[in-house]
Write a protein that holds these residues in place. Structure first.
Motif, PDB file in Angstrom:
ATOM      1  N   ASP A  29       0.859  -1.174   0.000  1.00 15.97           N
ATOM      2  CA  ASP A  29       0.000   0.000   0.000  1.00 15.97           C
ATOM      3  C   ASP A  29       0.899   1.230   0.000  1.00 15.97           C
ATOM      4  OD1 ASP A  29      -2.016   1.914   0.381  1.00 15.97           O
ATOM      5  OD2 ASP A  29      -3.144   0.600   1.714  1.00 15.97           O
ATOM      6  N   ILE A  30       0.478   2.263  -0.676  1.00 20.76           N
ATOM      7  CA  ILE A  30       1.294   3.473  -0.762  1.00 20.76           C
ATOM      8  C   ILE A  30       1.139   4.339   0.479  1.00 20.76           C
ATOM      9  CG2 ILE A  30       1.714   5.601  -2.081  1.00 20.76           C
ATOM     10  CD1 ILE A  30       2.718   2.960  -3.351  1.00 20.76           C
ATOM     11  N   GLN A  31      -0.051   4.376   1.042  1.00 23.25           N
ATOM     12  CA  GLN A  31      -0.287   5.202   2.233  1.00 23.25           C
ATOM     13  C   GLN A  31      -0.212   4.331   3.479  1.00 23.25           C
ATOM     14  OE1 GLN A  31      -3.970   7.304   1.670  1.00 23.25           O
ATOM     15  NE2 GLN A  31      -3.128   8.555   0.058  1.00 23.25           N
ATOM     16  N   ASP A  36       5.724   6.152   3.894  1.00 22.27           N
ATOM     17  CA  ASP A  36       4.866   5.664   2.816  1.00 22.27           C
ATOM     18  C   ASP A  36       5.466   4.445   2.120  1.00 22.27           C
ATOM     19  OD1 ASP A  36       6.865   6.642   1.151  1.00 22.27           O
ATOM     20  OD2 ASP A  36       5.713   8.361   0.488  1.00 22.27           O
ATOM     21  N   THR A  59      -2.908   1.268  -4.343  1.00 19.14           N
ATOM     22  CA  THR A  59      -3.180   2.615  -3.899  1.00 19.14           C
ATOM     23  C   THR A  59      -4.561   3.101  -4.285  1.00 19.14           C
ATOM     24  OG1 THR A  59      -2.376   4.892  -4.028  1.00 19.14           O
ATOM     25  CG2 THR A  59      -2.095   3.551  -5.978  1.00 19.14           C
ATOM     26  N   TYR A  61      -4.700   6.177  -5.035  1.00 17.65           N
ATOM     27  CA  TYR A  61      -4.324   7.206  -6.013  1.00 17.65           C
ATOM     28  C   TYR A  61      -4.748   6.733  -7.394  1.00 17.65           C
ATOM     29  CZ  TYR A  61      -1.030   9.101  -2.546  1.00 17.65           C
ATOM     30  OH  TYR A  61      -0.440   9.638  -1.439  1.00 17.65           O
ATOM     31  N   ASP A  66      -0.210   8.945 -11.908  1.00 23.13           N
ATOM     32  CA  ASP A  66       0.183   8.206 -10.703  1.00 23.13           C
ATOM     33  C   ASP A  66       0.819   6.865 -11.046  1.00 23.13           C
ATOM     34  OD1 ASP A  66      -0.526  10.142  -8.864  1.00 23.13           O
ATOM     35  OD2 ASP A  66      -2.555   9.354  -8.614  1.00 23.13           O
ATOM     36  N   TYR A  78       1.244  -1.732 -10.743  1.00 22.97           N
ATOM     37  CA  TYR A  78       0.423  -0.735 -10.054  1.00 22.97           C
ATOM     38  C   TYR A  78      -1.031  -1.156 -10.146  1.00 22.97           C
ATOM     39  CZ  TYR A  78      -2.177   3.742  -9.880  1.00 22.97           C
ATOM     40  OH  TYR A  78      -3.056   4.741  -9.597  1.00 22.97           O
ATOM     41  N   SER A  80      -4.887   0.194  -8.688  1.00 27.03           N
ATOM     42  CA  SER A  80      -5.622   1.193  -7.918  1.00 27.03           C
ATOM     43  C   SER A  80      -6.862   0.552  -7.306  1.00 27.03           C
ATOM     44  CB  SER A  80      -5.999   2.386  -8.794  1.00 27.03           C
ATOM     45  OG  SER A  80      -6.852   1.990  -9.842  1.00 27.03           O
TER      46      SER A  80
END
Length: 100
Positions: A29-31, A36, A59, A61, A66, A78, A80
């Motif tokens: 996870d990015i957050q 981070d 993410t 995002y 992104d 990636y 989302s």
């Protein structure tokens, strides 16, 4: 599909688990709290034991650019949120097969 999982709530815990277990793939996870996912990725890439483990950025995002930004940071893929389960399973199988 027979995958086993480990879960971490912080960057410190994630890096420690990865170093100890050397998983076939990491879903990051990015957050995250305190640091981070990009920071976690940098730490994983700088460690000899974890530098080649494929890491997928997960993410919320979803802004234009992104995906490209995170791939440029070194993520192998990636996704989302919300994720498409079929794409997710295919991506995992593809990355694991590529590293085998």
């Amino acid at each position: 599909r027979g995958y086993s999982t480990l879960a971490a709530g912080t960057v410190e815990e994630a890096v420690a688990l990865a170093v100890e277990h050397c998983p076939a793939l990491i879903l990051m996870d990015i957050q995250l709290p305190a640091q981070d996912g990009v920071t976690a990725l940098a730490r994983l890439r700088s460690n000899e034991r974890t530098s080649n483990i494929p890491v997928i950025a997960l993410t919320a995002y979803a802004m234009a650019g992104d995906r490209e930004r995170l791939l440029a940071k070194g993520f192998d893929n990636y996704l989302s949120k919300p994720i498409d389960v079929h794409t997710f399973v295919d991506d995992i199988a593809e990355l694991i097969a590529a590293k085998s």
